[in-house]
Design a protein around this motif. Structure first.
Motif, PDB file in Angstrom:
ATOM      1  N   GLY A   1      46.265 -42.334  24.475  1.00  0.00           N
ATOM      2  CA  GLY A   1      45.803 -43.207  23.400  1.00  0.00           C
ATOM      3  C   GLY A   1      44.856 -42.520  22.436  1.00  0.00           C
ATOM      4  N   SER A   2      44.223 -41.422  22.859  1.00  0.00           N
ATOM      5  CA  SER A   2      43.380 -40.636  21.962  1.00  0.00           C
ATOM      6  C   SER A   2      43.748 -39.167  22.162  1.00  0.00           C
ATOM      7  CB  SER A   2      41.894 -40.870  22.257  1.00  0.00           C
ATOM      8  OG  SER A   2      41.606 -40.539  23.596  1.00  0.00           O
ATOM      9  N   PRO A   3      43.717 -38.370  21.102  1.00  0.00           N
ATOM     10  CA  PRO A   3      44.198 -36.991  21.207  1.00  0.00           C
ATOM     11  C   PRO A   3      43.299 -36.084  22.045  1.00  0.00           C
ATOM     12  CG  PRO A   3      43.225 -37.387  19.047  1.00  0.00           C
ATOM     13  CD  PRO A   3      43.286 -38.710  19.735  1.00  0.00           C
ATOM     14  N   THR A   4      43.933 -35.146  22.734  1.00  0.00           N
ATOM     15  CA  THR A   4      43.231 -34.085  23.459  1.00  0.00           C
ATOM     16  C   THR A   4      43.845 -32.762  23.004  1.00  0.00           C
ATOM     17  OG1 THR A   4      44.808 -34.082  25.295  1.00  0.00           O
ATOM     18  CG2 THR A   4      42.938 -35.600  25.461  1.00  0.00           C
ATOM     19  N   LEU A   5      43.281 -31.655  23.426  1.00  0.00           N
ATOM     20  CA  LEU A   5      43.863 -30.369  23.047  1.00  0.00           C
ATOM     21  C   LEU A   5      45.283 -30.214  23.592  1.00  0.00           C
ATOM     22  CD1 LEU A   5      40.903 -27.826  23.337  1.00  0.00           C
ATOM     23  CD2 LEU A   5      42.009 -28.687  21.272  1.00  0.00           C
ATOM     24  N   SER A   6      45.539 -30.767  24.769  1.00  0.00           N
ATOM     25  CA  SER A   6      46.890 -30.668  25.333  1.00  0.00           C
ATOM     26  C   SER A   6      47.909 -31.448  24.506  1.00  0.00           C
ATOM     27  CB  SER A   6      46.898 -31.161  26.786  1.00  0.00           C
ATOM     28  OG  SER A   6      46.483 -32.513  26.856  1.00  0.00           O
ATOM     29  N   SER A   7      47.452 -32.417  23.722  1.00  0.00           N
ATOM     30  CA  SER A   7      48.367 -33.168  22.855  1.00  0.00           C
ATOM     31  C   SER A   7      49.075 -32.233  21.880  1.00  0.00           C
ATOM     32  CB  SER A   7      47.602 -34.238  22.054  1.00  0.00           C
ATOM     33  OG  SER A   7      47.014 -35.185  22.907  1.00  0.00           O
ATOM     34  N   PHE A   8      48.351 -31.226  21.378  1.00  0.00           N
ATOM     35  CA  PHE A   8      48.941 -30.303  20.415  1.00  0.00           C
ATOM     36  C   PHE A   8      49.942 -29.355  21.085  1.00  0.00           C
ATOM     37  CE2 PHE A   8      44.789 -31.584  18.782  1.00  0.00           C
ATOM     38  CZ  PHE A   8      45.155 -32.090  17.543  1.00  0.00           C
ATOM     39  N   VAL A   9      49.709 -29.056  22.352  1.00  0.00           N
ATOM     40  CA  VAL A   9      50.636 -28.194  23.107  1.00  0.00           C
ATOM     41  C   VAL A   9      51.996 -28.877  23.236  1.00  0.00           C
ATOM     42  CG1 VAL A   9      51.070 -26.998  25.285  1.00  0.00           C
ATOM     43  CG2 VAL A   9      48.732 -27.144  24.392  1.00  0.00           C
ATOM     44  N   VAL A  10      51.984 -30.148  23.654  1.00  0.00           N
ATOM     45  CA  VAL A  10      53.253 -30.832  23.855  1.00  0.00           C
ATOM     46  C   VAL A  10      53.887 -31.273  22.530  1.00  0.00           C
ATOM     47  CG1 VAL A  10      52.960 -31.544  26.249  1.00  0.00           C
ATOM     48  CG2 VAL A  10      51.974 -32.938  24.463  1.00  0.00           C
ATOM     49  N   LEU A  11      53.073 -31.505  21.499  1.00  0.00           N
ATOM     50  CA  LEU A  11      53.644 -31.782  20.176  1.00  0.00           C
ATOM     51  C   LEU A  11      54.401 -30.563  19.656  1.00  0.00           C
ATOM     52  CD1 LEU A  11      51.145 -33.843  17.983  1.00  0.00           C
ATOM     53  CD2 LEU A  11      53.384 -34.531  18.851  1.00  0.00           C
ATOM     54  N   ARG A  12      53.857 -29.384  19.916  1.00  0.00           N
ATOM     55  CA  ARG A  12      54.556 -28.150  19.528  1.00  0.00           C
ATOM     56  C   ARG A  12      55.916 -28.081  20.224  1.00  0.00           C
ATOM     57  NH1 ARG A  12      52.227 -22.717  21.894  1.00  0.00           N
ATOM     58  NH2 ARG A  12      53.229 -23.657  23.703  1.00  0.00           N
ATOM     59  N   ALA A  13      55.943 -28.384  21.527  1.00  0.00           N
ATOM     60  CA  ALA A  13      57.204 -28.370  22.271  1.00  0.00           C
ATOM     61  C   ALA A  13      58.172 -29.419  21.726  1.00  0.00           C
ATOM     62  CB  ALA A  13      56.937 -28.615  23.752  1.00  0.00           C
ATOM     63  N   ALA A  14      57.641 -30.575  21.321  1.00  0.00           N
ATOM     64  CA  ALA A  14      58.495 -31.630  20.759  1.00  0.00           C
ATOM     65  C   ALA A  14      59.158 -31.162  19.472  1.00  0.00           C
ATOM     66  CB  ALA A  14      57.664 -32.890  20.489  1.00  0.00           C
ATOM     67  N   VAL A  15      58.399 -30.499  18.611  1.00  0.00           N
ATOM     68  CA  VAL A  15      58.960 -29.983  17.358  1.00  0.00           C
ATOM     69  C   VAL A  15      60.031 -28.938  17.651  1.00  0.00           C
ATOM     70  CG1 VAL A  15      58.441 -28.698  15.249  1.00  0.00           C
ATOM     71  CG2 VAL A  15      56.873 -30.479  16.030  1.00  0.00           C
ATOM     72  N   GLU A  16      59.793 -28.078  18.627  1.00  0.00           N
ATOM     73  CA  GLU A  16      60.768 -27.040  18.989  1.00  0.00           C
ATOM     74  C   GLU A  16      62.068 -27.655  19.496  1.00  0.00           C
ATOM     75  OE1 GLU A  16      57.405 -23.709  20.272  1.00  0.00           O
ATOM     76  OE2 GLU A  16      58.603 -24.709  21.817  1.00  0.00           O
ATOM     77  N   CYS A  17      61.960 -28.698  20.315  1.00  0.00           N
ATOM     78  CA  CYS A  17      63.164 -29.360  20.830  1.00  0.00           C
ATOM     79  C   CYS A  17      63.923 -30.081  19.714  1.00  0.00           C
ATOM     80  CB  CYS A  17      62.788 -30.351  21.937  1.00  0.00           C
ATOM     81  SG  CYS A  17      62.261 -29.560  23.462  1.00  0.00           S
ATOM     82  N   THR A  18      63.193 -30.742  18.827  1.00  0.00           N
ATOM     83  CA  THR A  18      63.821 -31.404  17.679  1.00  0.00           C
ATOM     84  C   THR A  18      64.581 -30.390  16.831  1.00  0.00           C
ATOM     85  OG1 THR A  18      62.104 -33.114  17.584  1.00  0.00           O
ATOM     86  CG2 THR A  18      63.387 -32.751  15.584  1.00  0.00           C
ATOM     87  N   ALA A  19      63.926 -29.268  16.528  1.00  0.00           N
ATOM     88  CA  ALA A  19      64.546 -28.232  15.700  1.00  0.00           C
ATOM     89  C   ALA A  19      65.749 -27.614  16.394  1.00  0.00           C
ATOM     90  CB  ALA A  19      63.516 -27.149  15.364  1.00  0.00           C
ATOM     91  N   THR A  20      65.664 -27.431  17.705  1.00  0.00           N
ATOM     92  CA  THR A  20      66.790 -26.856  18.458  1.00  0.00           C
ATOM     93  C   THR A  20      67.984 -27.789  18.429  1.00  0.00           C
ATOM     94  OG1 THR A  20      65.295 -25.615  19.908  1.00  0.00           O
ATOM     95  CG2 THR A  20      67.531 -26.007  20.721  1.00  0.00           C
TER      96      THR A  20
END
Length: 280
Positions: free
Chosen positions: A93-112
């Protein structure tokens, strides 16, 4: 009307507080919209069905004959992973540093997923799927070799045989082209998808990916540019992450995944242009 220094200071302070309030309201609105959208993405991905004798079904056909992973399943898997990672990023519900790690992976999967179905022709789409399968199997073999002095590499031989069978029926595509291909970088895949998904803002996905990657690796200048204080990176447990920077990145990831899932839906329903009409 003249302001004294003290009065001017109070006015400036008031204006800055109002600007901050407006920024927080806009961020919360972005977050609300993104959360409503990604809640429906899973349904969208799951409802996609390939029409019989359509273009996507034709790409699947030689893989089914060779009894290996179907291209449509590979694309759907990437989209589901992206959806899962977005939900994981926003789980607290609130962002943490790990949120950016998994958001990066989400973008990579979307692009793939986008890359796998955007080859421009039947041959190129089949080739992209085969290359991805070959690169992934090579990576698995490399890891097995690093972990074991006598690894079982039969998976590479099995896949090589299936690639030969699949490419045999496709003009201007051969197994050697696949097995000697150089792996396309993730940055290249994200950049290609970024240009295609948002023609009016072609760097949006790519920039989001770069920012998430930089924050994930503790790049303080990039983090500061994205609105994260260095204290948040140095002592993440003591300093909450600024919500506005996170809201913008999450919103981009959700919109791009939705657009790509809709592209998959159209891809699955696309007919061959040369198909003869059904007989009455």
């Amino acid at each position: 009307m003249e302001f004294k220094d003290e009065e001017l200071g109070r006015v400036i302070d008031f204006m800055e507080k109002e600007r901050e309030k407006v920024r927080r309201i806009a961020s919360r609105s972005l977050l609300h919209e993104a959360r409503l959208s990604y809640a429906a993405i899973g349904e969208l991905i799951d409802r996609v069905e390939l029409i019989p004798q359509g273009k996507a079904a034709a790409i699947d056909q030689p893989f089914a004959a060779a009894k290996t992973f179907l291209p449509s399943t590979l694309i759907r898997t990437q989209l589901r992973l992206a959806s899962h990672y977005i939900q994981a990023a926003d789980n607290t519900g609130s962002p943490t540093l790990s949120s950016f790690v998994v958001l990066r992976a989400a973008v990579e999967c979307t692009a793939t997923a986008h890359w796998l179905m955007s080859g421009g022709s039947h041959r190129e789409n089949v080739g992209r799927v085969l290359k991805r399968m070959w690169w992934d199997t090579q990576s698995a073999a490399d890891m097995a070799t690093a972990a074991d002095s006598n690894p079982d590499l039969s998976g590479l031989s099995d896949l090589r045989g299936k690639i030969a069978v699949i490419t045999q029926a496709i003009k201007r595509l051969d197994a050697e082209t696949i097995t000697t291909s150089t792996r396309v970088s993730l940055s290249g895949i994200v950049k290609e998808a970024s240009r295609a998904v948002r023609p009016g803002d072609p760097t949006q996905m790519y920039t989001t990916w770069m920012v998430c990657a930089a924050i994930s690796h503790g790049n303080i200048p990039v983090s500061a540019g994205a609105g994260l204080a260095s204290a948040s990176i140095q002592q993440p447990g003591k300093h909450p992450i600024d919500e506005s920077a996170y809201a913008q990145l999450l919103s981009v990831a959700v919109v791009d995944l939705t657009t790509t899932a809709e592209l998959f839906e159209r891809h699955a329903a696309e007919q061959h242009t040369h198909r003869l009409p059904d007989k009455p």
